[in-house]
Design an enzyme around this catalytic site. Sequence first.
Site, short mmCIF file in Angstrom:
data_model
loop_
_atom_site.label_atom_id
_atom_site.label_comp_id
_atom_site.label_asym_id
_atom_site.label_seq_id
_atom_site.Cartn_x
_atom_site.Cartn_y
_atom_site.Cartn_z
CB SER A 137 -0.89 -0.01 1.26
OG SER A 137 -1.46 1.26 1.49
CE1 TYR B 66 -3.33 -0.21 5.11
CE2 TYR B 66 -3.89 -2.47 5.70
CZ TYR B 66 -3.61 -1.50 4.74
OH TYR B 66 -3.60 -1.84 3.41
CE LYS C 68 -1.67 -4.52 3.56
NZ LYS C 68 -1.93 -5.75 2.80
CG ASN D 106 -6.34 6.56 -2.44
OD1 ASN D 106 -5.11 6.72 -2.40
ND2 ASN D 106 -7.13 6.88 -1.42
P1 NAD Z 1 -11.20 -6.51 1.20
O1 NAD Z 1 -11.41 -6.43 2.66
O2 NAD Z 1 -12.30 -6.25 0.26
O3 NAD Z 1 -10.61 -7.96 0.81
C1 NAD Z 1 -9.78 -8.67 1.69
C2 NAD Z 1 -10.28 -10.11 1.68
O4 NAD Z 1 -9.43 -10.89 2.51
C3 NAD Z 1 -11.71 -10.25 2.23
O5 NAD Z 1 -12.46 -11.08 1.38
C4 NAD Z 1 -11.50 -10.91 3.60
O6 NAD Z 1 -12.59 -11.74 3.95
C5 NAD Z 1 -10.23 -11.71 3.35
N1 NAD Z 1 -9.42 -11.98 4.56
C6 NAD Z 1 -9.01 -11.09 5.48
N2 NAD Z 1 -8.26 -11.72 6.41
C7 NAD Z 1 -8.19 -13.03 6.04
C8 NAD Z 1 -7.55 -14.18 6.58
N3 NAD Z 1 -6.84 -14.13 7.72
N4 NAD Z 1 -7.68 -15.36 5.92
C9 NAD Z 1 -8.41 -15.44 4.78
N5 NAD Z 1 -9.05 -14.38 4.21
C10 NAD Z 1 -8.92 -13.20 4.85
O7 NAD Z 1 -9.95 -5.55 0.89
P2 NAD Z 1 -9.39 -5.05 -0.53
O8 NAD Z 1 -9.73 -3.60 -0.66
O9 NAD Z 1 -9.77 -6.00 -1.60
O10 NAD Z 1 -7.81 -5.14 -0.26
C11 NAD Z 1 -7.12 -6.33 -0.59
C12 NAD Z 1 -5.70 -6.15 -0.11
O11 NAD Z 1 -5.15 -4.95 -0.67
C13 NAD Z 1 -5.59 -5.98 1.40
O12 NAD Z 1 -4.44 -6.68 1.87
C14 NAD Z 1 -5.40 -4.48 1.60
O13 NAD Z 1 -4.63 -4.19 2.76
C15 NAD Z 1 -4.65 -4.11 0.35
N6 NAD Z 1 -4.84 -2.71 -0.05
C16 NAD Z 1 -6.11 -2.22 -0.20
C17 NAD Z 1 -6.28 -0.87 -0.55
C18 NAD Z 1 -7.66 -0.28 -0.68
O14 NAD Z 1 -7.79 0.95 -0.58
N7 NAD Z 1 -8.67 -1.08 -0.92
C19 NAD Z 1 -5.17 -0.05 -0.78
C20 NAD Z 1 -3.89 -0.61 -0.64
C21 NAD Z 1 -3.74 -1.95 -0.27
C1 WQD Z 2 -9.52 9.78 0.56
C2 WQD Z 2 -9.74 11.27 0.79
C3 WQD Z 2 -10.07 11.84 3.10
C4 WQD Z 2 -13.88 9.66 3.48
C5 WQD Z 2 -6.93 4.86 2.79
C6 WQD Z 2 -5.93 4.17 3.66
C7 WQD Z 2 -4.82 3.59 2.81
C8 WQD Z 2 -5.41 2.74 1.70
C9 WQD Z 2 -6.41 3.51 0.88
C10 WQD Z 2 -5.29 0.45 2.41
C11 WQD Z 2 -9.01 11.80 2.02
C12 WQD Z 2 -11.33 12.12 2.31
C13 WQD Z 2 -12.70 10.19 2.98
C14 WQD Z 2 -14.92 10.52 3.89
C15 WQD Z 2 -13.57 12.40 3.28
N1 WQD Z 2 -6.02 1.57 2.21
N2 WQD Z 2 -12.56 11.54 2.88
N3 WQD Z 2 -14.72 11.87 3.77
O1 WQD Z 2 -7.24 7.88 3.49
O2 WQD Z 2 -6.28 8.20 1.15
O3 WQD Z 2 -6.31 5.92 2.16
O4 WQD Z 2 -7.44 3.96 1.79
O5 WQD Z 2 -4.14 0.28 2.14
O6 WQD Z 2 -4.00 2.83 3.65
O7 WQD Z 2 -5.35 5.14 4.52
O8 WQD Z 2 -8.45 7.00 1.44
O9 WQD Z 2 -10.80 7.04 0.76
O10 WQD Z 2 -10.24 7.11 3.25
O11 WQD Z 2 -9.80 9.12 1.81
O12 WQD Z 2 -13.41 13.63 3.19
O13 WQD Z 2 -16.01 10.08 4.36
O14 WQD Z 2 -11.13 11.48 1.05
O15 WQD Z 2 -9.81 12.86 4.07
O16 WQD Z 2 -8.57 13.12 1.74
P1 WQD Z 2 -7.05 7.37 2.12
P2 WQD Z 2 -9.91 7.51 1.85
#
Ligand code: NAD
Ligand code: WQD
Length: 335
Positions: free
Chosen positions: A124, A148, A152, A178
Amino acid sequence: MTILVTGGAGYIGSHTCVELLSAGFEVIILDNFVNSHPEVISRIEKITGKGLAVINGDVRDQALVEECLKKYSCTAVMHFAGLKAVGDSVKNPLAYYDNNFVGTHRLLLAMQNCGVEKIVFSSSATVYGEPQYLPITEDHPLTATNPYGRSKLFIEEMLRDFHHANPSWKIALLRYFNPAGAHESGLIGEDPMGLPNNLMPYIAQVATGRREYLSIWGNDYATHDGTGVRDYIHVVDLALGHLKALQQLNSSKSLCLNLGAGIGYSVLDIVHTFEKTSGKKIPYQIDKRRFGDIAVCYADPTLARESLDWVARRDLVAICKDHWRWQKQNPEGYA
Ligand code: NAD
Ligand code: WQD
């Protein structure tokens, strides 16, 4: 080629499974459904016209993972399984270190015991902390500002140490910015449990009337309109980036890449674009800044373009249009 996709029922995992199946890979999903719905599986099969095996289990169950890897003769792992809510991680840090770090540790042990030496890991942009320069390149200093993000970062360090000791392994660290949007079918999309933490799903739930208004966390940042700026990447572009990374791992060295569009949009840019593409008014009120938020964050995606011949092709209008189609067709998500 059979790929074990941990967390494959989740938002990004399900979109990646669609692209893997469409590209001819066999897919095995291991998911404990802690943050996803079993309905996703039939949606993936409907989109692709292909079947896939699903194991309802935990990535921390090393014996189960080894059984899956052997039974299906998996050749690589895409590791999406993880908890991702920043605010929750502050309240429950041990849950995040256990699920994310211990989960990955157990997965690596299982892979090592089964001779599976290819992994694509969901990292991330959060590992960059407060940007010291923009756009962010992969050699930007690494830090974390919440449990979190630290989970990572610690996983990345474990993978770097492990790779140093086991250079035959092929490891791809993909740092997502994002993710937003949904598959064009509207059959799969982001379905957060409870109150959405992230901007796009919250806006989409305001558009369906499920939420009354959007709270904009601060409009006093040093940005063009005072609201936070982020790099929104279409989830299908992200999925295609995973496919390219996997294919690249088959032929070359390990990778550490930013997967972002390389463009920064503010919260108000998102609100206005979503209103235009959905035809829905998004009422909002300006609230104080959310603790831990940064002002601006967007990627330099050059290395991914050069290494994978990959770019994010879907623009913000497509992100909003696709996200809205999913939400409109599924106002209560998968429930
Ligand atoms: P999500 O929560 O939709 O998907 C994660 C999946 O993993 C879910 O289906 C959950 O049930 C499963 N899971 C969690 N813990 C588990 C475990 N111990 N064993 C088996 N299954 C498990 O999240 P996402 O948005 O699809 O994100 C996927 C990955 O990408 C995550 O590792 C997250 O940290 C990373 N990521 C997400 C974002 C984002 O903004 N969505 C950004 C950067 C990184
Ligand atoms: C985006 C912008 C908020 C919600 C997060 C995690 C990051 C990654 C991606 C896992 C920001 C603003 C948001 C709301 C708002 N996840 N906002 N009102 O914070 O950039 O990243 O998700 O890896 O680790 O930190 O994403 O979508 O939460 O926010 O004003 O109800 O929207 O302040 O500027 P963020 P976000």
